[in-house]
Motif scaffolding. Structure first.
Motif, mmCIF file in Angstrom:
data_model
loop_
_atom_site.group_PDB
_atom_site.id
_atom_site.type_symbol
_atom_site.label_atom_id
_atom_site.label_comp_id
_atom_site.label_asym_id
_atom_site.label_seq_id
_atom_site.Cartn_x
_atom_site.Cartn_y
_atom_site.Cartn_z
ATOM 1 N N LYS A 246 37.370 70.123 54.177
ATOM 2 C CA LYS A 246 36.616 69.949 53.445
ATOM 3 C C LYS A 246 35.680 68.813 53.262
ATOM 4 C CE LYS A 246 36.961 74.310 50.755
ATOM 5 N NZ LYS A 246 37.448 75.100 49.261
ATOM 6 N N ILE A 247 34.829 68.747 53.406
ATOM 7 C CA ILE A 247 34.251 67.294 53.546
ATOM 8 C C ILE A 247 33.792 66.759 51.571
ATOM 9 C CG2 ILE A 247 31.844 65.801 54.045
ATOM 10 C CD1 ILE A 247 31.475 68.117 56.491
ATOM 11 N N VAL B 262 18.981 70.431 57.909
ATOM 12 C CA VAL B 262 20.025 70.125 58.426
ATOM 13 C C VAL B 262 21.247 70.592 57.065
ATOM 14 C CG1 VAL B 262 21.321 68.008 58.786
ATOM 15 C CG2 VAL B 262 19.080 68.203 58.841
ATOM 16 N N ASP B 263 21.786 71.482 57.866
ATOM 17 C CA ASP B 263 23.018 71.932 57.512
ATOM 18 C C ASP B 263 24.650 71.383 58.193
ATOM 19 O OD1 ASP B 263 22.210 73.813 55.204
ATOM 20 O OD2 ASP B 263 22.042 75.107 56.414
ATOM 21 N N LEU B 264 24.968 71.218 57.364
ATOM 22 C CA LEU B 264 26.678 70.556 57.711
ATOM 23 C C LEU B 264 28.053 71.225 57.205
ATOM 24 C CD1 LEU B 264 27.908 67.993 58.604
ATOM 25 C CD2 LEU B 264 28.186 66.563 57.023
ATOM 26 N N SER B 265 28.442 72.076 58.039
ATOM 27 C CA SER B 265 29.509 72.340 57.514
ATOM 28 C C SER B 265 30.978 71.910 57.329
ATOM 29 C CB SER B 265 30.286 73.604 59.098
ATOM 30 O OG SER B 265 30.557 73.082 59.377
ATOM 31 N N VAL C 238 26.525 70.877 62.420
ATOM 32 C CA VAL C 238 25.143 70.562 62.510
ATOM 33 C C VAL C 238 24.414 71.224 62.257
ATOM 34 C CG1 VAL C 238 23.669 68.989 62.076
ATOM 35 C CG2 VAL C 238 25.395 68.402 62.016
ATOM 36 N N GLN C 239 23.703 72.108 61.638
ATOM 37 C CA GLN C 239 22.916 72.961 62.159
ATOM 38 C C GLN C 239 20.871 72.192 61.947
ATOM 39 O OE1 GLN C 239 22.896 75.634 63.968
ATOM 40 N NE2 GLN C 239 20.206 75.599 63.882
ATOM 41 N N VAL C 240 20.680 72.064 62.569
ATOM 42 C CA VAL C 240 18.940 71.761 62.384
ATOM 43 C C VAL C 240 17.925 72.869 62.571
ATOM 44 C CG1 VAL C 240 17.455 69.810 63.083
ATOM 45 C CG2 VAL C 240 20.132 68.926 62.798
ATOM 46 N N GLY D 25 32.322 61.629 63.813
ATOM 47 C CA GLY D 25 33.122 63.141 62.772
ATOM 48 C C GLY D 25 32.272 64.066 63.088
ATOM 49 N N ILE D 26 30.733 63.901 63.936
ATOM 50 C CA ILE D 26 29.932 65.582 64.051
ATOM 51 C C ILE D 26 30.945 65.919 65.841
ATOM 52 C CG2 ILE D 26 28.208 66.382 64.703
ATOM 53 C CD1 ILE D 26 28.190 64.971 62.303
#
Length: 132
Positions: free
Chosen positions: A26-27, A64-67, A72-74, A102-103
Protein backbone atom coordinates in the motif's frame (compact mmCIF):
# COMPACT_ATOMS: atom_id res chain seq x y z
CA UNK A 1 -11.05 6.48 9.60
CA UNK A 2 -10.75 4.71 6.26
CA UNK A 3 -7.83 4.85 3.84
CA UNK A 4 -8.99 6.85 0.77
CA UNK A 5 -6.95 4.62 -1.54
CA UNK A 6 -8.33 1.29 -0.35
CA UNK A 7 -11.43 2.01 1.76
CA UNK A 8 -9.97 -0.24 4.44
CA UNK A 9 -9.56 0.77 8.05
CA UNK A 10 -5.92 1.22 9.09
CA UNK A 11 -4.38 -1.47 11.25
CA UNK A 12 -4.10 -0.62 14.95
CA UNK A 13 -0.36 -0.63 15.55
CA UNK A 14 2.08 1.93 16.95
CA UNK A 15 2.95 3.55 13.63
CA UNK A 16 -0.63 4.10 12.48
CA UNK A 17 -0.49 1.23 10.02
CA UNK A 18 2.48 2.51 8.02
CA UNK A 19 4.56 -0.65 8.49
CA UNK A 20 1.66 -2.84 7.39
CA UNK A 21 1.12 -0.57 4.40
CA UNK A 22 4.74 -0.91 3.32
CA UNK A 23 4.66 -4.69 3.75
CA UNK A 24 1.41 -5.08 1.82
CA UNK A 25 2.45 -2.72 -0.99
CA UNK A 26 0.00 0.00 0.00
CA UNK A 27 1.11 3.54 -0.68
CA UNK A 28 2.00 5.62 2.36
CA UNK A 29 0.60 9.14 2.56
CA UNK A 30 4.10 10.57 2.05
CA UNK A 31 4.64 8.50 -1.10
CA UNK A 32 1.12 9.30 -2.32
CA UNK A 33 1.81 13.02 -1.91
CA UNK A 34 5.10 12.76 -3.82
CA UNK A 35 3.63 10.64 -6.60
CA UNK A 36 0.68 13.03 -6.92
CA UNK A 37 3.01 16.01 -7.28
CA UNK A 38 5.21 14.13 -9.75
CA UNK A 39 2.24 12.98 -11.84
CA UNK A 40 0.89 16.54 -12.01
CA UNK A 41 4.30 17.80 -13.11
CA UNK A 42 4.43 15.07 -15.76
CA UNK A 43 0.97 16.01 -17.03
CA UNK A 44 2.11 19.62 -17.29
CA UNK A 45 4.68 18.54 -19.90
CA UNK A 46 1.93 17.59 -22.36
CA UNK A 47 0.56 20.38 -24.55
CA UNK A 48 -2.31 20.64 -26.96
CA UNK A 49 -0.42 21.53 -30.16
CA UNK A 50 -2.94 24.23 -31.06
CA UNK A 51 -2.93 25.95 -27.66
CA UNK A 52 0.28 27.09 -25.93
CA UNK A 53 -0.87 25.84 -22.51
CA UNK A 54 -0.38 22.41 -20.94
CA UNK A 55 -3.31 20.03 -20.72
CA UNK A 56 -3.40 20.11 -16.91
CA UNK A 57 -3.84 23.89 -16.74
CA UNK A 58 -6.33 23.73 -19.63
CA UNK A 59 -8.52 21.54 -17.42
CA UNK A 60 -8.40 18.57 -19.77
CA UNK A 61 -7.52 16.15 -16.95
CA UNK A 62 -10.72 15.08 -15.23
CA UNK A 63 -9.53 12.24 -13.01
CA UNK A 64 -6.32 10.49 -12.00
CA UNK A 65 -6.50 7.22 -10.07
CA UNK A 66 -3.40 5.67 -8.55
CA UNK A 67 -3.67 2.08 -7.36
CA UNK A 68 -1.66 0.52 -4.54
CA UNK A 69 0.26 -1.31 -7.26
CA UNK A 70 1.27 2.09 -8.70
CA UNK A 71 -0.86 1.79 -11.82
CA UNK A 72 -2.25 5.13 -13.01
CA UNK A 73 -5.58 5.56 -14.77
CA UNK A 74 -6.25 9.00 -16.29
CA UNK A 75 -9.60 10.24 -17.55
CA UNK A 76 -9.15 13.21 -19.79
CA UNK A 77 -11.00 15.14 -22.44
CA UNK A 78 -10.20 17.28 -25.43
CA UNK A 79 -11.04 20.90 -26.16
CA UNK A 80 -13.20 19.61 -29.03
CA UNK A 81 -14.36 16.12 -30.05
CA UNK A 82 -12.83 16.58 -33.50
CA UNK A 83 -9.38 17.45 -32.13
CA UNK A 84 -6.79 16.34 -34.71
CA UNK A 85 -4.57 14.75 -32.04
CA UNK A 86 -7.35 12.78 -30.34
CA UNK A 87 -5.66 9.48 -31.12
CA UNK A 88 -2.21 10.65 -30.06
CA UNK A 89 -2.82 12.70 -26.93
CA UNK A 90 -3.66 9.74 -24.65
CA UNK A 91 -0.37 8.14 -25.72
CA UNK A 92 1.50 11.36 -24.86
CA UNK A 93 -0.18 11.38 -21.44
CA UNK A 94 0.69 7.73 -20.79
CA UNK A 95 4.31 8.30 -21.84
CA UNK A 96 4.61 11.37 -19.61
CA UNK A 97 3.17 9.57 -16.57
CA UNK A 98 5.42 6.55 -17.15
CA UNK A 99 8.45 8.83 -16.69
CA UNK A 100 7.48 9.28 -13.02
CA UNK A 101 9.68 7.12 -10.80
CA UNK A 102 7.72 4.33 -9.15
CA UNK A 103 4.85 4.15 -11.63
CA UNK A 104 4.25 0.63 -12.94
CA UNK A 105 1.76 1.40 -15.71
CA UNK A 106 -0.31 4.25 -17.11
CA UNK A 107 -3.48 4.34 -19.13
CA UNK A 108 -5.28 7.42 -20.44
CA UNK A 109 -8.86 7.32 -21.68
CA UNK A 110 -10.70 10.15 -23.40
CA UNK A 111 -14.16 11.01 -22.13
CA UNK A 112 -16.55 13.73 -23.27
CA UNK A 113 -18.83 13.89 -20.26
CA UNK A 114 -18.85 16.52 -19.04
CA UNK A 115 -17.91 18.44 -22.17
CA UNK A 116 -14.90 20.71 -21.83
CA UNK A 117 -15.39 24.45 -21.85
CA UNK A 118 -13.06 27.37 -21.06
CA UNK A 119 -14.37 27.63 -17.49
CA UNK A 120 -12.34 24.50 -16.68
CA UNK A 121 -9.06 26.33 -17.34
CA UNK A 122 -6.90 27.45 -14.44
CA UNK A 123 -6.27 31.14 -13.88
CA UNK A 124 -2.71 30.48 -15.07
CA UNK A 125 -4.03 29.17 -18.41
CA UNK A 126 -6.47 32.06 -18.78
CA UNK A 127 -3.65 34.51 -18.12
CA UNK A 128 -1.38 32.80 -20.68
CA UNK A 129 -4.15 33.04 -23.27
CA UNK A 130 -5.13 36.65 -22.36
CA UNK A 131 -8.62 35.56 -21.34
CA UNK A 132 -8.99 37.91 -18.36
Amino acid sequence: MTDPMTSEAPTPDDDGGRAAAVESGKISQQELDKLTDDIIEALKTVFDPEIPVDIYELGLIYKVDLSDERDVQVEMTLTAPGCPVAGEMPIWVEQAVMKVDGIRSARADIVFDPPWDPSKMSDEAKLALNMF
